[in-house]
Design a protein around this motif. Structure first.
Motif, PDB file in Angstrom:
ATOM      1  N   GLU A 153     -27.544  36.254   1.271  1.00 17.88           N
ATOM      2  CA  GLU A 153     -26.533  36.944   1.893  1.00 17.88           C
ATOM      3  C   GLU A 153     -25.912  37.149   3.125  1.00 17.88           C
ATOM      4  N   ASP A 154     -26.923  37.225   4.294  1.00 15.89           N
ATOM      5  CA  ASP A 154     -26.575  36.546   5.525  1.00 15.89           C
ATOM      6  C   ASP A 154     -26.378  35.127   5.862  1.00 15.89           C
ATOM      7  N   LEU A 155     -26.618  34.786   4.886  1.00 18.69           N
ATOM      8  CA  LEU A 155     -26.707  32.652   4.567  1.00 18.69           C
ATOM      9  C   LEU A 155     -25.076  33.009   4.052  1.00 18.69           C
ATOM     10  N   THR A 156     -25.205  33.408   3.310  1.00 17.96           N
ATOM     11  CA  THR A 156     -23.461  33.325   2.440  1.00 17.96           C
ATOM     12  C   THR A 156     -21.978  33.630   3.162  1.00 17.96           C
ATOM     13  N   GLN A 157     -22.632  34.289   4.256  1.00 16.31           N
ATOM     14  CA  GLN A 157     -21.427  34.688   4.515  1.00 16.31           C
ATOM     15  C   GLN A 157     -21.551  34.778   6.610  1.00 16.31           C
ATOM     16  N   VAL A 158     -21.817  33.755   7.063  1.00 19.39           N
ATOM     17  CA  VAL A 158     -22.443  33.771   8.307  1.00 19.39           C
ATOM     18  C   VAL A 158     -21.509  33.274   9.388  1.00 19.39           C
ATOM     19  N   THR A 197     -21.863  33.861  13.227  1.00 16.87           N
ATOM     20  CA  THR A 197     -21.834  33.484  14.223  1.00 16.87           C
ATOM     21  C   THR A 197     -21.985  31.879  14.230  1.00 16.87           C
ATOM     22  N   LEU A 198     -22.202  31.450  15.961  1.00 16.21           N
ATOM     23  CA  LEU A 198     -21.969  29.552  15.435  1.00 16.21           C
ATOM     24  C   LEU A 198     -23.511  29.262  15.423  1.00 16.21           C
ATOM     25  N   GLY A 199     -24.221  29.792  15.454  1.00 12.30           N
ATOM     26  CA  GLY A 199     -25.731  29.675  15.390  1.00 12.30           C
ATOM     27  C   GLY A 199     -26.518  29.874  14.143  1.00 12.30           C
ATOM     28  N   PHE A 200     -27.682  30.411  13.719  1.00 13.09           N
ATOM     29  CA  PHE A 200     -28.026  30.769  12.369  1.00 13.09           C
ATOM     30  C   PHE A 200     -29.146  29.841  11.913  1.00 13.09           C
ATOM     31  N   ARG A 201     -29.732  28.528  12.107  1.00 11.77           N
ATOM     32  CA  ARG A 201     -30.542  28.274  11.615  1.00 11.77           C
ATOM     33  C   ARG A 201     -32.312  28.320  12.223  1.00 11.77           C
ATOM     34  N   GLY A 202     -31.842  28.767  13.525  1.00 12.83           N
ATOM     35  CA  GLY A 202     -33.238  28.596  14.226  1.00 12.83           C
ATOM     36  C   GLY A 202     -34.409  27.818  14.473  1.00 12.83           C
ATOM     37  N   GLU A 203     -33.433  26.627  14.726  1.00 18.13           N
ATOM     38  CA  GLU A 203     -34.430  25.730  15.224  1.00 18.13           C
ATOM     39  C   GLU A 203     -33.837  24.818  16.589  1.00 18.13           C
ATOM     40  N   LEU A 211      -7.955  28.246  12.894  1.00 16.54           N
ATOM     41  CA  LEU A 211      -7.931  28.680  11.260  1.00 16.54           C
ATOM     42  C   LEU A 211      -9.063  29.865  11.673  1.00 16.54           C
ATOM     43  N   GLU A 212      -8.866  30.842  10.644  1.00 16.95           N
ATOM     44  CA  GLU A 212      -9.286  32.396  10.221  1.00 16.95           C
ATOM     45  C   GLU A 212      -8.922  32.876   8.105  1.00 16.95           C
ATOM     46  N   ILE A 213     -10.867  32.936   8.551  1.00 22.45           N
ATOM     47  CA  ILE A 213     -10.858  32.550   6.556  1.00 22.45           C
ATOM     48  C   ILE A 213     -11.956  33.634   6.755  1.00 22.45           C
ATOM     49  N   PRO A 214     -12.127  34.292   5.030  1.00 16.63           N
ATOM     50  CA  PRO A 214     -12.793  35.223   5.228  1.00 16.63           C
ATOM     51  C   PRO A 214     -14.632  34.391   5.643  1.00 16.63           C
ATOM     52  N   VAL A 215     -15.351  34.985   5.771  1.00 21.45           N
ATOM     53  CA  VAL A 215     -16.603  34.056   6.671  1.00 21.45           C
ATOM     54  C   VAL A 215     -17.106  33.773   4.690  1.00 21.45           C
ATOM     55  N   ASP A 216     -17.092  34.729   3.560  1.00 20.28           N
ATOM     56  CA  ASP A 216     -17.562  34.402   2.542  1.00 20.28           C
ATOM     57  C   ASP A 216     -16.789  33.233   1.631  1.00 20.28           C
ATOM     58  N   GLN A 217     -15.858  32.605   2.571  1.00 15.72           N
ATOM     59  CA  GLN A 217     -14.632  31.568   1.707  1.00 15.72           C
ATOM     60  C   GLN A 217     -15.239  30.063   1.992  1.00 15.72           C
ATOM     61  N   VAL A 218     -15.966  30.398   3.140  1.00 15.74           N
ATOM     62  CA  VAL A 218     -16.340  28.651   4.258  1.00 15.74           C
ATOM     63  C   VAL A 218     -17.802  28.813   4.203  1.00 15.74           C
ATOM     64  N   ASP A 219     -18.217  27.573   3.969  1.00 17.94           N
ATOM     65  CA  ASP A 219     -19.756  27.380   3.774  1.00 17.94           C
ATOM     66  C   ASP A 219     -20.247  26.641   5.355  1.00 17.94           C
ATOM     67  N   VAL A 220     -20.766  27.296   6.858  1.00 14.61           N
ATOM     68  CA  VAL A 220     -20.962  26.187   7.595  1.00 14.61           C
ATOM     69  C   VAL A 220     -22.654  25.428   6.706  1.00 14.61           C
ATOM     70  N   ASN A 221     -23.188  25.721   6.020  1.00  9.08           N
ATOM     71  CA  ASN A 221     -24.533  25.427   6.299  1.00  9.08           C
ATOM     72  C   ASN A 221     -24.576  23.845   5.512  1.00  9.08           C
ATOM     73  N   ALA A 244     -25.218  19.653  12.278  1.00 11.23           N
ATOM     74  CA  ALA A 244     -24.798  20.014  13.464  1.00 11.23           C
ATOM     75  C   ALA A 244     -23.821  20.293  13.593  1.00 11.23           C
ATOM     76  N   LYS A 245     -23.539  21.253  12.227  1.00 12.37           N
ATOM     77  CA  LYS A 245     -22.789  22.871  11.922  1.00 12.37           C
ATOM     78  C   LYS A 245     -21.100  21.589  12.029  1.00 12.37           C
ATOM     79  N   TYR A 246     -21.299  20.901  12.291  1.00 12.10           N
ATOM     80  CA  TYR A 246     -20.094  20.539  12.340  1.00 12.10           C
ATOM     81  C   TYR A 246     -18.480  20.365  11.387  1.00 12.10           C
ATOM     82  N   GLU A 247     -19.330  20.412  10.442  1.00 14.95           N
ATOM     83  CA  GLU A 247     -18.679  19.791   8.834  1.00 14.95           C
ATOM     84  C   GLU A 247     -19.074  21.417   8.340  1.00 14.95           C
ATOM     85  N   VAL A 248     -17.848  22.076   7.868  1.00  9.77           N
ATOM     86  CA  VAL A 248     -17.395  23.101   6.748  1.00  9.77           C
ATOM     87  C   VAL A 248     -16.886  22.864   5.164  1.00  9.77           C
ATOM     88  N   ARG A 249     -17.325  23.722   4.449  1.00 12.82           N
ATOM     89  CA  ARG A 249     -17.407  23.241   2.659  1.00 12.82           C
ATOM     90  C   ARG A 249     -16.566  24.711   2.759  1.00 12.82           C
TER      91      ARG A 249
END
Length: 612
Positions: A96-101, A103-109, A303-313, A317-322
């Protein structure tokens, strides 16, 4: 040369687990491409920690040393070893946290990957602890226990000899100047994305960039000027649009302030630096019709959008979003920015006045006085009397500019005596330019370019209201299509009908065109239909027809506008100024060239050294 048959005949190797060190180095190949990748990951960790001050020190383009110091929350002693382990993070703990990230980082790598290809040191202290704790590694998988050390609250990460143990990767690094150029550009983006944070960038012990936290609009303007240049602040406008759960804010450059490259285009999604094809295409379309051919707009947008409406994973490199609803986002951005850059001067005046109060800055073309509503009412009566030309008709350049009765022209000033944005005409210069006086000083207008935009906008408006007028083809045209394009037509039949096209399906892969919009009667219909269907099949939408028609109308407007060396009376010149004030995008002609310039009294005084 390797013989593939010999490779196939080899006995299969046994499957075995990779060592932790090798696994980390493989993972580092995705996360750490070059020194700027290290800076990005460390900087994002610092921002996520709540830091308000960040210092980045670089040596020899990052190959020798990278150090990031922040005053964030720090890491506890018993979590330091976890912090440098793979897939260990405090930012998410469930799907559930992954679907609404948020923070800038989240992968732990990041830290594990960086430490596996460098000589790595991290020193961190939480405010509640009496001292800091240090952890060091030379690229190995075995970490010693943290050791106590004196240090301030926050975290300091030092990365030395990047890729010292992976020479294959190291040989692909460029010279130090090039690598630092990438780092400098990324840090600049970070400085733009978080105005509330103080940053310092040092290269080879020399401060390259230093910006203090900017909380007030005037401070933000100064920070923008430092990062983007004074010209950007002077020739841009602040925008803020809301629609349902979307917010777009930031600065967009005037169409007349443009670049040969896309090097001044910055978009941030929920504070994240992104390079998204959908967003950049929406912004390109927003500037269509007002930008000189081959030039690129400039902007800094958030652009500010609800976090559950954008996939950063999407990518390590996290430059791309969907986006969950990409069309919704695309239309919102395109409409918002298009509205901003095409505002009539009577509206842009009020917007710029508000900006001046906020930013304490002045740009060419900005006006101080608010306009009375009576001015807009008179502007709505102004007109240029033309018949809508057909595709084969060109307007005679001897047409006359229609004016209101002289007593109305004299009444254009508002009841309180405020001067219109473009002021009042004084004279015509060499039959090409109009000289006018306004509250700020002198206005110089290219009368043909200005009239061209006025005629063009009116023709477009007329086309929008009359676009259903169709012209039957004397000989219907049969077009062969593939299955995908035929399906695209079937899914958009209503849209084609609204444009004035009439089709009949002759089979699973054939269309018969029986009628087209009258304005396109002489166009290459088959090629146009094929291109539009290709767009809709691939993208779900197409702008080709509107672009084609706008290009045609632009040509007709150019031929139908007043020409150079045609004398205008003062009444005609004033009417042209009033029409410019009420016309969208009137600061640029149809080809993106400026239609007028402002010379303030201060600039005029400087020309003659008055007051010096």
């Amino acid at each position: 040369m390797i013989d593939p048959t010999q490779s196939a005949q080899r006995s299969p190797a046994k499957i075995q687990a990779l060592s932790e060190a090798l696994a980390n180095q493989i993972a580092a190949g995705e996360v750490v491409e070059r020194p700027v990748s290290v800076v990005k990951e460390l900087l994002e960790n610092a921002l996520d920690s709540g830091a308000t001050e960040i210092e980045i020190s670089i040596e020899e383009g990052g190959e020798k040393s990278i150090q990031v110091i922040d005053n964030g929350s720090g890491i506890a002693k018993d979590e330091l070893l976890l912090a440098v382990s793979r897939h260990a993070t405090s930012k998410i703990s469930s799907y559930e946290d992954l679907t609404q990230v948020a923070t800038l980082g989240f992968r732990g790598e990041a830290l594990a990957s960086i430490s596996s290809v460098s000589r790595f040191e991290i020193i961190s202290r939480q405010t509640s602890e009496p001292n800091a704790w240090r952890l060091k590694s030379d690229g190995g998988a075995i970490w010693p226990e943290p050791e106590p050390i004196a240090g301030k609250s926050g975290t300091r990460v030092r990365v030395d000899d990047l890729f010292f143990n992976t020479p294959a990767r190291k040989k692909f690094l460029r010279v130090a100047r090039t690598e630092f150029g990438h780092i400098d550009e990324f840090v600049k983006r970070a400085m733009l994305s978080r105005m509330d944070i103080s940053f310092k960038l040092i290269h080879n012990h020399k401060v390259v960039r230093h910006v203090e936290a900017a909380q007030t609009p005037s401070d933000q303007a100064r920070r923008l000027a430092k990062l983007m240049g004074e010209a950007f602040v002077d020739q841009s406008m602040h925008v803020h649009y809301d629609a349902q759960d979307l917010t777009l804010r930031g600065w967009v450059g005037l169409p007349t302030f443009n670049r040969a490259q896309t090097d001044m285009q910055y978009v941030f999604v929920n504070g994240r630096i992104v390079r998204d094809r959908l967003l950049f295409h929406a912004l390109k379309q927003a500037y269509a019709d007002v930008l000189y051919n081959g030039r690129h707009p400039v902007y800094v947008l958030f652009l500010e959008i609800p976090v559950d409406q954008v996939d950063v994973n999407v990518h390590p490199a996290k430059y791309e979003v969907r986006f969950a609803n990409g069309r919704w986002v695309y239309d919102f951005i395109r409409r918002s920015v298009k509205e901003a850059v095409r505002q009539p001067l009577t509206q842009a005046d009020a917007l710029q006045s508000d900006q001046q109060a906020q930013f304490e800055s002045t740009r060419p073309g900005a006006f101080a006085g608010q306009q009375d509503s009576s001015l807009s009412a008179l502007n709505s009566q102004a007109y240029f009397d033309f018949q809508k030309p057909g595709p084969d008709r060109v307007e005679d350049s001897s047409n006359t500019y229609q004016t209101q009765p002289s007593n109305q022209v004299d009444q254009f000033a508002s009841s309180d005596g405020a001067m219109p944005p473009l002021g009042f005409a004084k004279m015509q210069l060499h039959g090409v330019f109009i000289l006018a006086e306004n509250a700020q000083g002198l206005i110089l207008v290219d009368m043909h370019a200005a009239h061209e935009r006025i005629v063009y906008e009116r023709m477009k408006q007329q086309w929008q209201t009359e676009r259903l007028i169709s012209q039957p083809l004397l000989v219907p045209m049969v077009i062969a299509l593939d299955v995908a394009h035929m399906l695209a037509w079937e899914n958009h039949q209503a849209w084609w009908s609204q444009l004035g096209f009439e089709f009949e399906a002759l089979g699973p892969q054939q269309l018969k065109v029986t009628a087209v919009p009258s304005i396109l009667a002489k166009a290459s219909i088959e090629q146009l239909v094929q291109d539009v269907l290709a767009d809709t099949a691939a993208e779900g939408d197409s702008q080709r027809i509107d672009e084609y028609i706008n290009s045609l109308l632009s040509t007709m407007a150019c031929h139908g506008s007043v020409r150079a060396n045609r004398p205008l009376t003062v009444a005609e010149m004033n009417q042209l100024l009033r029409d410019m004030e009420a016309t969208p995008a009137s600061s640029q002609c149809n080809h993106g060239r400026p239609t007028w310039v402002q010379l303030s009294m201060k600039q005029l005084d400087a020309l003659f050294m008055r007051g010096q």
